[in-house]
Design a protein around this motif. Sequence first.
Motif, PDB file in Angstrom:
ATOM      1  N   HIS A  37       0.863  -1.181   0.000  1.00 34.51           N
ATOM      2  CA  HIS A  37       0.000   0.000   0.000  1.00 34.51           C
ATOM      3  C   HIS A  37       0.897   1.227   0.000  1.00 34.51           C
TER       4      HIS A  37
ATOM      5  N   THR B 155     -15.767  -3.088   5.869  1.00 34.84           N
ATOM      6  CA  THR B 155     -15.917  -1.686   5.476  1.00 34.84           C
ATOM      7  C   THR B 155     -16.224  -0.782   6.659  1.00 34.84           C
TER       8      THR B 155
ATOM      9  N   ILE C 119      -5.753  -0.076   7.331  1.00 34.62           N
ATOM     10  CA  ILE C 119      -6.168   0.650   6.130  1.00 34.62           C
ATOM     11  C   ILE C 119      -7.078  -0.242   5.304  1.00 34.62           C
ATOM     12  N   ARG C 120      -8.276   0.252   5.068  1.00 33.14           N
ATOM     13  CA  ARG C 120      -9.254  -0.508   4.270  1.00 33.14           C
ATOM     14  C   ARG C 120      -9.559   0.265   2.988  1.00 33.14           C
ATOM     15  N   ASP C 121      -8.569   0.305   2.135  1.00 33.23           N
ATOM     16  CA  ASP C 121      -8.690   0.997   0.854  1.00 33.23           C
ATOM     17  C   ASP C 121      -8.938  -0.051  -0.225  1.00 33.23           C
ATOM     18  N   TRP C 122     -10.158  -0.576  -0.235  1.00 32.35           N
ATOM     19  CA  TRP C 122     -10.469  -1.676  -1.156  1.00 32.35           C
ATOM     20  C   TRP C 122     -10.658  -1.138  -2.568  1.00 32.35           C
ATOM     21  N   ALA C 123      -9.886  -1.657  -3.484  1.00 37.89           N
ATOM     22  CA  ALA C 123      -9.985  -1.240  -4.880  1.00 37.89           C
ATOM     23  C   ALA C 123     -11.118  -1.994  -5.567  1.00 37.89           C
TER      24      ALA C 123
ATOM     25  N   GLU D 163     -15.671   1.296  10.064  1.00 41.08           N
ATOM     26  CA  GLU D 163     -14.535   1.957  10.684  1.00 41.08           C
ATOM     27  C   GLU D 163     -14.514   1.586  12.163  1.00 41.08           C
TER      28      GLU D 163
END
Length: 247
Positions: free
Chosen positions: A98, A195, A203-207, A197
Amino acid sequence: MSQAKPLSTTTSTARRSTRWLPFVAGIALALLCARLGFWQLDRAALKEAWAHQYQAALDAPPLPLPQAAQARDAAGRRVWVSGRWAPERTVWVDNRTHGGKAGVHVVTPIRRVDGSFVYIDRGWAAIDGARRVLPAPPLQAGEVKVQGVAISPPERSFSLGDASREGRLWSALDEVHLRAAMPAAGYYPLFVQLTDETGDGLIRDWAAPAFGAERSRAYALQWFVFSFMAFALSLWFGLRGRRKHAS
């Protein structure tokens, strides 16, 4: 008795027949390229439909995670899972990056009231190169209810090696690993990308998946350009050869 045709006449007829072969081949190539272009446009439309279905599934209200027999119907949907965290079954998925940094995904299952486990990908965390310490963000005790996106994992992911630390550091999050880690009676052929919080620092930056509609359109444009070039060159050389023969 019929007289044989002169050799010059036979040769002239053969030349007239073969003179059109490049033109016919060029037109056939142009038609083939055009057909491939329309095929790519069809693929682009199909991929757009997939993208709309994916977005519609994300916009729909979250559903309770179905039982194992129906789990594949939930893939791509927003779901909620209730139960208790099972931190003793936490695993780490290695070789995840990441922002150009190396790290792992922290994956912890939730044990449902029926005793089955659902693995939750909680997000990404940085890790040192020696992997001496694996991140273990705190978890809420007691009954929890979390939301995420249900993901159907690949049957088996390719890896150069099967990294393991007492079976807790996985090389991939695939069906082989999930099936081996879960009790047979409580196996879900999916996992959930969290998803919510939770303040755990992960870090949950799912593409979103790349469906590739634009790429298919680009390929279609290339095929149409090839088709136009083949048609134009065939026509030009065909007319040029005809004028040359007439003169």
